[in-house]
Design an enzyme around this catalytic site. Structure first.
Site, PDB file in Angstrom:
ATOM      1  N   TYR A 105     -11.106  15.583   4.492  1.00  0.00           N
ATOM      2  CA  TYR A 105     -10.562  14.660   3.492  1.00  0.00           C
ATOM      3  C   TYR A 105      -9.539  15.364   2.614  1.00  0.00           C
ATOM      4  O   TYR A 105      -8.486  14.811   2.301  1.00  0.00           O
ATOM      5  CB  TYR A 105     -11.687  14.070   2.623  1.00  0.00           C
ATOM      6  CG  TYR A 105     -11.149  13.007   1.685  1.00  0.00           C
ATOM      7  CD1 TYR A 105     -11.076  11.680   2.090  1.00  0.00           C
ATOM      8  CD2 TYR A 105     -10.680  13.350   0.415  1.00  0.00           C
ATOM      9  CE1 TYR A 105     -10.538  10.715   1.261  1.00  0.00           C
ATOM     10  CE2 TYR A 105     -10.144  12.392  -0.424  1.00  0.00           C
ATOM     11  CZ  TYR A 105     -10.075  11.071   0.001  1.00  0.00           C
ATOM     12  OH  TYR A 105      -9.540  10.120  -0.813  1.00  0.00           O
TER      13      TYR A 105
ATOM     14  N   PHE B  97      19.105  -1.176   1.415  1.00  0.00           N
ATOM     15  CA  PHE B  97      18.224  -1.318   2.574  1.00  0.00           C
ATOM     16  C   PHE B  97      17.086  -2.252   2.146  1.00  0.00           C
ATOM     17  O   PHE B  97      16.665  -2.223   0.997  1.00  0.00           O
ATOM     18  CB  PHE B  97      17.685   0.023   3.084  1.00  0.00           C
ATOM     19  CG  PHE B  97      16.847  -0.198   4.308  1.00  0.00           C
ATOM     20  CD1 PHE B  97      17.443  -0.570   5.504  1.00  0.00           C
ATOM     21  CD2 PHE B  97      15.460  -0.129   4.256  1.00  0.00           C
ATOM     22  CE1 PHE B  97      16.679  -0.864   6.628  1.00  0.00           C
ATOM     23  CE2 PHE B  97      14.685  -0.422   5.375  1.00  0.00           C
ATOM     24  CZ  PHE B  97      15.306  -0.789   6.562  1.00  0.00           C
ATOM     25  N   THR B  98      16.621  -3.062   3.092  1.00  0.00           N
ATOM     26  CA  THR B  98      15.701  -4.159   2.770  1.00  0.00           C
ATOM     27  C   THR B  98      14.493  -3.717   1.932  1.00  0.00           C
ATOM     28  O   THR B  98      14.293  -4.201   0.808  1.00  0.00           O
ATOM     29  CB  THR B  98      15.212  -4.812   4.082  1.00  0.00           C
ATOM     30  OG1 THR B  98      14.695  -3.788   4.936  1.00  0.00           O
ATOM     31  CG2 THR B  98      16.351  -5.538   4.790  1.00  0.00           C
TER      32      THR B  98
ATOM     33  N   ASP C 298      17.540   8.856   0.472  1.00  0.00           N
ATOM     34  CA  ASP C 298      16.761   8.297   1.577  1.00  0.00           C
ATOM     35  C   ASP C 298      17.144   9.134   2.796  1.00  0.00           C
ATOM     36  O   ASP C 298      18.203   8.964   3.388  1.00  0.00           O
ATOM     37  CB  ASP C 298      17.123   6.819   1.776  1.00  0.00           C
ATOM     38  CG  ASP C 298      16.309   6.186   2.899  1.00  0.00           C
ATOM     39  OD1 ASP C 298      15.763   6.940   3.728  1.00  0.00           O
ATOM     40  OD2 ASP C 298      16.238   4.945   2.954  1.00  0.00           O
TER      41      ASP C 298
ATOM     42  N   LYS D 205      11.542   7.846  12.076  1.00  0.00           N
ATOM     43  CA  LYS D 205      12.874   7.858  12.710  1.00  0.00           C
ATOM     44  C   LYS D 205      13.200   9.285  13.153  1.00  0.00           C
ATOM     45  O   LYS D 205      12.705   9.734  14.177  1.00  0.00           O
ATOM     46  CB  LYS D 205      13.927   7.315  11.735  1.00  0.00           C
ATOM     47  CG  LYS D 205      13.920   5.798  11.614  1.00  0.00           C
ATOM     48  CD  LYS D 205      12.891   5.276  10.682  1.00  0.00           C
ATOM     49  CE  LYS D 205      13.101   3.827  10.310  1.00  0.00           C
ATOM     50  NZ  LYS D 205      12.031   3.309   9.461  1.00  0.00           N
TER      51      LYS D 205
ATOM     52  N   ARG E 283      20.590  -8.262  11.462  1.00  0.00           N
ATOM     53  CA  ARG E 283      20.900  -7.539  10.226  1.00  0.00           C
ATOM     54  C   ARG E 283      22.085  -8.256   9.572  1.00  0.00           C
ATOM     55  O   ARG E 283      23.218  -7.790   9.600  1.00  0.00           O
ATOM     56  CB  ARG E 283      21.255  -6.076  10.500  1.00  0.00           C
ATOM     57  CG  ARG E 283      20.117  -5.226  11.037  1.00  0.00           C
ATOM     58  CD  ARG E 283      19.177  -4.610  10.006  1.00  0.00           C
ATOM     59  NE  ARG E 283      18.140  -5.454   9.496  1.00  0.00           N
ATOM     60  CZ  ARG E 283      16.989  -5.014   8.995  1.00  0.00           C
ATOM     61  NH1 ARG E 283      16.694  -3.741   8.977  1.00  0.00           N
ATOM     62  NH2 ARG E 283      16.108  -5.839   8.492  1.00  0.00           N
TER      63      ARG E 283
ATOM     64  N   PHE F 189      13.113 -11.697   6.980  1.00  0.00           N
ATOM     65  CA  PHE F 189      13.526 -11.469   8.372  1.00  0.00           C
ATOM     66  C   PHE F 189      12.358 -11.115   9.280  1.00  0.00           C
ATOM     67  O   PHE F 189      12.407 -11.361  10.482  1.00  0.00           O
ATOM     68  CB  PHE F 189      14.602 -10.372   8.441  1.00  0.00           C
ATOM     69  CG  PHE F 189      14.149  -9.052   7.864  1.00  0.00           C
ATOM     70  CD1 PHE F 189      14.233  -8.810   6.509  1.00  0.00           C
ATOM     71  CD2 PHE F 189      13.642  -8.065   8.687  1.00  0.00           C
ATOM     72  CE1 PHE F 189      13.803  -7.603   5.977  1.00  0.00           C
ATOM     73  CE2 PHE F 189      13.211  -6.855   8.165  1.00  0.00           C
ATOM     74  CZ  PHE F 189      13.284  -6.631   6.799  1.00  0.00           C
TER      75      PHE F 189
HETATM   76  C1  LIG Z   1      17.071   3.608   5.867  1.00  0.00           C
HETATM   77  C2  LIG Z   1      15.617   3.260   5.809  1.00  0.00           C
HETATM   78  N1  LIG Z   1      14.927   3.488   4.689  1.00  0.00           N
HETATM   79  C3  LIG Z   1      13.631   3.180   4.588  1.00  0.00           C
HETATM   80  C4  LIG Z   1      12.950   2.600   5.623  1.00  0.00           C
HETATM   81  C5  LIG Z   1      11.501   2.191   5.428  1.00  0.00           C
HETATM   82  O1  LIG Z   1      10.668   2.986   6.177  1.00  0.00           O
HETATM   83  P1  LIG Z   1       9.306   2.465   6.852  1.00  0.00           P
HETATM   84  O2  LIG Z   1       9.677   1.450   7.886  1.00  0.00           O
HETATM   85  O3  LIG Z   1       8.734   3.721   7.445  1.00  0.00           O
HETATM   86  O4  LIG Z   1       8.446   1.902   5.797  1.00  0.00           O
HETATM   87  C6  LIG Z   1      13.615   2.349   6.814  1.00  0.00           C
HETATM   88  C7  LIG Z   1      12.892   1.726   7.939  1.00  0.00           C
HETATM   89  O5  LIG Z   1      13.258   0.864   8.641  1.00  0.00           O
HETATM   90  C8  LIG Z   1      14.993   2.672   6.914  1.00  0.00           C
HETATM   91  O6  LIG Z   1      15.691   2.424   8.023  1.00  0.00           O
END
Ligand SMILES: Cc1ncc(COP(=O)(O)O)c(C=O)c1O
Length: 474
Positions: A85, A137-138, A228, A271, A395, A462
């Site tokens: 843990y 980013f979303t 990021d 990624k 997108r 989306f």
């Molecule tokens: C540029 C970017 N930032 C953040 C994220 C969020 O990461 P996660 O999908 O691991 O939560 C993504 C994922 O699609 C991304 O492409």
């Protein structure tokens, strides 16, 4: 020899060929269902490729997130999981890998990228503050908004133009940032949210010159920069290829220099880092680290696992090292470029220059007759799947969501279908099949009609929205 001999990939590009720096040890069979079955599956999924079953997709380019093939070393690492843990030895391997390759002092593990986005947003943003960044980013923007922030796009204008071939379309427009600072005051800026590469702009990189200048500007005003770093290795490859003075530097060195101009980073390790799950946050400031470490135990798990199993952290630590090897990145981005070059050669409208992780089809150019509120990119994504079983992702206007103040659709300049290439998964033959599928959708563009949204979730619509076909006479 015939007059026009067949040519290898290298010969087509006027150089000797190179190949992926790995060989395949295990395979996963894939299968294409019939066109009638695809039509049925698409209808059942409400024309949203997120709602398809993966068994119904033939070549799955929905995302490059968590879809990479792990190496034999990473799988061996999975067997070395220390599932204690607290204080798992795998956490210390992960911590050391982040410190070595990214250069930050303190590391907080999270289950994936958005876990890290949640923690940094809640900890650093004060309600009412602005968060300037190089395109939204979303999930990132949503977490910034949930913390009471307002995202402000300060990317260069070229990023919004799919045909601009600017080599660093991810760059921040420092004049836009300066005017925001003048307008709202530095104290009302939570931090600069910098992403490398920029996903929504088409996987476009940020130059070293830009981040260096950004650092100087932020230092003048006491503003922090958080990165990021999700696809920062791929960003490093583009700096090596395109920026003066970096051609002979290894990607690992470029990555570390870039990070040195920032105060911390969050990471979706799914990624660049070649794992199926995982993430982290890393900062240089001890007090901020202490706050984040305190918060991670509420939402993710103890600060030495943050939602990951020990075995996941080990695979991730190994993936960090594999990810920065130059021959790996050249093959990974090279595969994306191969597909992009085919499409460009056939005059199919895609975002240029080709980015690091995906091909982005310009749906507005495919379908000038489909208004944006009939979802051209969602339509194109559905058409591609119907034609050939290739699964991509919208997108465009659907991903952009609604303005929280007015409640109206946001109408982004970029209306794109993304074909994201998983790392170390598909071959050049798969890319040829994808290229021909895109061409078939392009050839059928004039008779294609749009979609109507019939179910809309409140946030990140989306992922789960549903659509119906609009008849041609509507
Ligand atoms: C540029 C970017 N930032 C953040 C994220 C969020 O990461 P996660 O999908 O691991 O939560 C993504 C994922 O699609 C991304 O492409």
């Amino acid at each position: 020899m015939s007059k026009s001999p067949l040519r290898t990939m290298g010969q087509q590009f006027g150089r000797r060929s190179w190949a992926e720096p790995w060989k395949i040890k295990m395979v996963e069979p894939i299968h294409m269902i019939s066109r009638e079955q695809r039509a049925e599956a698409l209808k059942e999924a409400g024309y949203n490729t997120f709602l398809l079953r993966s068994a119904d997709a033939y070549i799955d380019l929905l995302t490059d997130s968590g879809t990479s093939a792990m190496s034999d070393r990473q799988w061996a690492g999975m067997m070395m999981g220390d599932e204690a843990y607290a204080g798992s030895r795998n956490f210390y391997h992960l911590e050391e890998a982040v410190q070595t390759y990214y250069g930050y002092r303190y590391v907080v593990p999270t289950h994936q990228g958005r876990g890290a986005e949640h923690l940094i947003s809640q900890t650093v943003i004060k309600p009412g503050q602005h968060v300037p960044g190089n395109m939204y980013f979303t999930t990132t923007r949503l977490h910034q908004e949930l913390a009471g922030g307002t995202f402000v796009d300060v990317i260069i204008d070229e990023a919004h133009d799919p045909s601009s071939t600017h080599p660093f379309k991810g760059d921040i427009d420092l004049d836009k940032l300066r005017s925001l600072i003048r307008r709202v005051g530095a104290e009302n800026i939570a931090y600069v949210s910098l992403a490398g590469t920029v996903n929504m702009a088409g996987g476009q990189p940020v130059s070293m010159a830009n981040v260096r200048a950004l650092r100087a500007l932020c230092d003048d005003h006491g503003i922090s920069i958080y990165l990021d770093a999700t696809r920062m290795v791929e960003n490093g490859f583009f700096i090596q290829q395109r920026e003066k003075g970096y051609a002979d530097q290894p990607i690992a060195a470029i990555l570390k220099e870039f990070c040195s101009y920032t105060d911390g980073a969050w990471m979706s390790a799914k990624k660049d880092h070649l794992v199926n799950i995982g993430g982290w946050l890393a900062v240089n400031d001890y007090d901020l680290f202490d706050a984040l470490r305190n918060m991670v135990v509420i939402y993710e798990g103890l600060h030495t696992y943050g939602g990951m199993a020990g075995r996941d952290m080990e695979a991730l630590a190994i993936g960090i090292v594999e990810a920065v090897q130059d021959d790996h990145v050249r093959a990974r981005v090279g595969q994306v470029l191969y597909l992009g070059d085919l499409l460009l050669d056939w005059d199919i409208p895609i975002v240029q220059p080709v980015g690091g992780h995906a091909i982005f089809l310009d749906a507005k150019a495919f379908y000038p007759h489909i208004p944006q509120d009939q979802f051209p990119a969602q339509t194109l994504t559905a058409q591609l799947y119907l034609d050939s079983g290739v699964r991509g992702m919208e997108r465009g206007i659907v991903s952009a969501g609604r303005d929280p103040e007015t409640g109206d659709h946001r109408y982004p300049a970029l209306e794109l279908t993304r074909l994201a290439i998983p790392r170390r998964v598909y071959t050049q033959a798969h890319m040829d099949v994808v290229a021909e599928a895109v061409k078939a959708a392009y050839d059928a563009r004039e008779e294609t009609t749009g979609l109507r949204m019939v179910y809309e979730p409140k946030v990140l619509r989306f992922f789960q929205a549903r659509f119906e076909a609009v008849a041609s006479e509507e």
